[in-house]
Design an enzyme around this catalytic site. Structure first.
Site, mmCIF file in Angstrom:
data_model
loop_
_atom_site.group_PDB
_atom_site.id
_atom_site.type_symbol
_atom_site.label_atom_id
_atom_site.label_comp_id
_atom_site.label_asym_id
_atom_site.label_seq_id
_atom_site.Cartn_x
_atom_site.Cartn_y
_atom_site.Cartn_z
ATOM 1 N N SER A 149 -57.537 -3.340 -15.679
ATOM 2 C CA SER A 149 -58.177 -2.722 -16.845
ATOM 3 C C SER A 149 -57.987 -3.510 -18.137
ATOM 4 O O SER A 149 -57.804 -2.925 -19.198
ATOM 5 C CB SER A 149 -57.708 -1.272 -17.013
ATOM 6 O OG SER A 149 -58.091 -0.504 -15.882
ATOM 7 N N GLU A 186 -50.993 -7.735 -10.848
ATOM 8 C CA GLU A 186 -51.993 -6.678 -11.003
ATOM 9 C C GLU A 186 -51.452 -5.369 -10.434
ATOM 10 O O GLU A 186 -51.557 -5.128 -9.219
ATOM 11 C CB GLU A 186 -53.273 -7.048 -10.248
ATOM 12 C CG GLU A 186 -53.931 -8.316 -10.724
ATOM 13 C CD GLU A 186 -55.420 -8.350 -10.360
ATOM 14 O OE1 GLU A 186 -56.225 -8.391 -11.277
ATOM 15 O OE2 GLU A 186 -55.745 -8.297 -9.165
ATOM 16 N N GLY A 237 -61.520 -7.708 -14.098
ATOM 17 C CA GLY A 237 -62.505 -7.175 -13.164
ATOM 18 C C GLY A 237 -63.717 -6.648 -13.930
ATOM 19 O O GLY A 237 -64.573 -7.403 -14.382
ATOM 20 N N GLY A 238 -63.754 -5.339 -14.123
ATOM 21 C CA GLY A 238 -64.920 -4.677 -14.731
ATOM 22 C C GLY A 238 -65.436 -5.332 -16.002
ATOM 23 O O GLY A 238 -66.646 -5.515 -16.170
ATOM 24 N N GLY A 289 -59.178 -0.922 -12.168
ATOM 25 C CA GLY A 289 -60.403 -0.126 -12.142
ATOM 26 C C GLY A 289 -60.200 1.321 -12.549
ATOM 27 O O GLY A 289 -61.084 2.164 -12.349
ATOM 28 N N HIS A 299 -55.453 -10.418 -3.198
ATOM 29 C CA HIS A 299 -55.854 -9.320 -4.093
ATOM 30 C C HIS A 299 -55.521 -7.980 -3.434
ATOM 31 O O HIS A 299 -55.639 -7.848 -2.208
ATOM 32 C CB HIS A 299 -57.355 -9.423 -4.388
ATOM 33 C CG HIS A 299 -57.749 -8.527 -5.520
ATOM 34 N ND1 HIS A 299 -57.957 -7.180 -5.349
ATOM 35 C CD2 HIS A 299 -57.917 -8.774 -6.840
ATOM 36 C CE1 HIS A 299 -58.255 -6.643 -6.529
ATOM 37 N NE2 HIS A 299 -58.239 -7.580 -7.444
ATOM 38 N N GLU A 344 -57.143 -5.367 -3.221
ATOM 39 C CA GLU A 344 -58.252 -4.808 -2.426
ATOM 40 C C GLU A 344 -58.305 -5.467 -1.044
ATOM 41 O O GLU A 344 -58.628 -4.819 -0.051
ATOM 42 C CB GLU A 344 -59.576 -4.970 -3.202
ATOM 43 C CG GLU A 344 -59.628 -3.982 -4.363
ATOM 44 C CD GLU A 344 -60.382 -4.458 -5.594
ATOM 45 O OE1 GLU A 344 -61.164 -5.413 -5.513
ATOM 46 O OE2 GLU A 344 -60.161 -3.836 -6.668
ATOM 47 N N ASN A 389 -62.951 -11.896 -12.058
ATOM 48 C CA ASN A 389 -63.152 -11.582 -10.641
ATOM 49 C C ASN A 389 -64.341 -10.625 -10.561
ATOM 50 O O ASN A 389 -64.216 -9.451 -10.884
ATOM 51 C CB ASN A 389 -61.870 -10.943 -10.093
ATOM 52 C CG ASN A 389 -62.022 -10.476 -8.653
ATOM 53 O OD1 ASN A 389 -63.044 -10.739 -8.012
ATOM 54 N ND2 ASN A 389 -61.017 -9.780 -8.141
ATOM 55 N N TRP A 390 -65.468 -11.176 -10.146
ATOM 56 C CA TRP A 390 -66.700 -10.364 -10.136
ATOM 57 C C TRP A 390 -66.691 -9.337 -9.006
ATOM 58 O O TRP A 390 -67.544 -8.474 -8.954
ATOM 59 C CB TRP A 390 -67.935 -11.263 -10.011
ATOM 60 C CG TRP A 390 -68.127 -12.253 -11.126
ATOM 61 C CD1 TRP A 390 -67.217 -12.603 -12.109
ATOM 62 C CD2 TRP A 390 -69.295 -13.034 -11.393
ATOM 63 N NE1 TRP A 390 -67.760 -13.537 -12.951
ATOM 64 C CE2 TRP A 390 -69.038 -13.836 -12.543
ATOM 65 C CE3 TRP A 390 -70.543 -13.149 -10.768
ATOM 66 C CZ2 TRP A 390 -69.985 -14.713 -13.075
ATOM 67 C CZ3 TRP A 390 -71.486 -14.031 -11.293
ATOM 68 C CH2 TRP A 390 -71.207 -14.798 -12.438
ATOM 69 N N LYS A 391 -65.776 -9.480 -8.059
ATOM 70 C CA LYS A 391 -65.719 -8.608 -6.878
ATOM 71 C C LYS A 391 -67.095 -8.569 -6.190
ATOM 72 O O LYS A 391 -67.816 -9.567 -6.237
ATOM 73 C CB LYS A 391 -65.201 -7.218 -7.267
ATOM 74 C CG LYS A 391 -63.851 -7.326 -8.016
ATOM 75 C CD LYS A 391 -63.135 -6.022 -8.195
ATOM 76 C CE LYS A 391 -61.825 -6.257 -8.943
ATOM 77 N NZ LYS A 391 -61.038 -5.054 -9.099
HETATM 78 P P1 13P Z 1 -60.309 -4.202 -13.451
HETATM 79 O O1 13P Z 1 -60.250 -5.143 -14.650
HETATM 80 O O2 13P Z 1 -61.672 -3.677 -13.192
HETATM 81 O O3 13P Z 1 -59.255 -3.154 -13.548
HETATM 82 O O4 13P Z 1 -59.959 -5.101 -12.166
HETATM 83 C C1 13P Z 1 -58.836 -5.904 -12.187
HETATM 84 C C2 13P Z 1 -58.825 -6.748 -10.978
HETATM 85 O O5 13P Z 1 -58.651 -6.268 -9.877
HETATM 86 C C3 13P Z 1 -59.069 -8.190 -11.134
HETATM 87 O O6 13P Z 1 -58.790 -8.888 -9.964
#
Ligand code: 13P
Length: 250
Positions: free
Chosen positions: A213, A167, A234-235, A173, A95, A97, A9-11
Site C-alpha cells: 500500500s 512486504e 502494486g496498485g 492491497g 512474492h 502471492e 509490480n503490475w501483477k
Molecule cells: P500494493 O501496493 O497494491 O499493496 O501491492 C504491493 C505489492 O504486492 C507489490 O509487490
C-alpha cells in the site's frame, strides 16, 4: 549512499495496449531523470513491447516470476534466458502471492534465485509476515527464516545482484500501510541479519525496498527512513501519475 530504487509490480493487470500507454506515460513524465532507479514489471505478455519503448530511457525492465530450469517440458513456465531475450534485467521472486496462492516454498524460491543469478538476472527477493504472525510477535523469526532458507548457498558477491523487498502481507492491497517506524524496525533487522550472514559491507550496500500500500501520500515518510531504500509498488503503479509521484518522493 544507496540510490533509491522504485519498482512497479503490475501483477496480472494491463493488456498489451494498456501496457504501452502506461509505460509511455511513465517515460514522458520521467524524462531523463535518473536520481533514483525505476523498474517496471509488466505481465509476461507485455515485456517485449514495453522493452522496445523503454530501451533508450533510464527505465529498467523486470518480470514477475520465472522457473528454475533452462528449458524443457514445463508447460506454462518461462525460463530466465527467455526473460533476458525480451530485455529483462530483473525478476521478482518469492512474492507473497506466489507463496500463498501458488504454493511456492522457500526451497523453490531458493532454486529460482540461484538460477536467475546464474543467468545474470537481478533478483527482487520478497519476504514478509502475515497479520497473524505479526500479532503473534514472530515477524522477525518469519523474515529471518525466509532469508536463511531462500538465500541458502548465495554468496556475498551474489548479494550485489539482489534487492530485498520487505512486504508485510497484511499491508498488500489492503490500504493498510506499515507505519514508517514499523517498516524501519524490520528493515533495520534485515540489514543486521545480512551483516551477520555476509558482511557489514554487503549489508551497507544492500537495497531494501518496502512494499504494501505505498501511495503518493505515504511514500515520502516511508522513504525518508534510514533503512528504506525504495519501494515495490502494486496498485499505485498502475497509473502513470501516481507512480511518477512516488518516484518524485524518492
Ligand atoms: P500494493 O501496493 O497494491 O499493496 O501491492 C504491493 C505489492 O504486492 C507489490 O509487490
Amino acid at each position: 549512499m544507496r540510490k533509491k530504487v522504485i519498482a512497479g509490480n503490475w501483477k496480472m493487470n494491463k493488456d498489451l495496449n494498456e501496457s504501452q500507454s502506461l509505460v509511455s506515460g511513465i517515460i514522458s513524465g520521467l524524462g531523463n531523470d535518473d536520481k533514483c532507479d525505476v523498474i517496471v514489471c509488466p505481465p509476461f505478455t507485455s515485456l517485449s513491447e514495453v522493452h522496445s519503448l523503454i530501451k533508450d530511457t533510464p527505465v529498467k525492465l523486470g518480470a514477475q516470476n520465472m522457473y528454475f530450469e533452462d528449458s524443457g517440458a514445463f508447460t506454462g513456465e518461462i525460463s530466465p534466458l527467455m526473460l533476458k531475450s525480451v530485455g529483462c534485467e530483473y525478476v521478482i521472486l518469492g512474492h507473497s502471492e506466489r507463496r500463498n496462492i501458488f504454493g511456492e516454498t522457500d526451497e523453490v524460491i531458493n532454486k529460482k534465485t540461484k538460477k536467475a543469478l546464474e543467468k545474470e538476472l537481478k533478483v527482487i527477493f520478497c519476504i514478509g509476515e502475515s497479520l497473524a504472525q505479526r500479532e503473534d510477535g514472530v515477524t522477525n523469526d518469519v523474515v529471518k527464516n525466509q532469508i536463511i532458507n531462500g538465500l541458502d548457498g548465495i554468496s556475498a558477491d551474489d548479494m550485489k545482484n539482489i534487492i530485498i523487498a520487505y512486504e508485510p502481507i497484511w499491508a498488500i492491497g489492503t490500504g493498510k500501510t506499515a507505519s514508517p517506524e514499523q517498516a524501519q524496525e524490520v528493515h533495520s533487522f534485515i540489514r543486521g541479519l545480512i551483516s551477520e550472514k555476509f558482511s557489514s559491507e554487503t549489508a551497507e550496500n544492500l537495497i531494501i525496498q518496502y512494499g504494501g500500500s505505498v501511495k503518493p501520500d505515504n511514500a515520502s515518510s516511508l522513504l525518508s527512513q534510514p533503512d528504506i531504500d525504495g519501494a515495490l509498488v502494486g496498485g499505485a503503479c498502475l497509473k502513470a501519475d501516481s507512480f511518477l509521484s512516488i518516484i518524485a518522493s524518492a
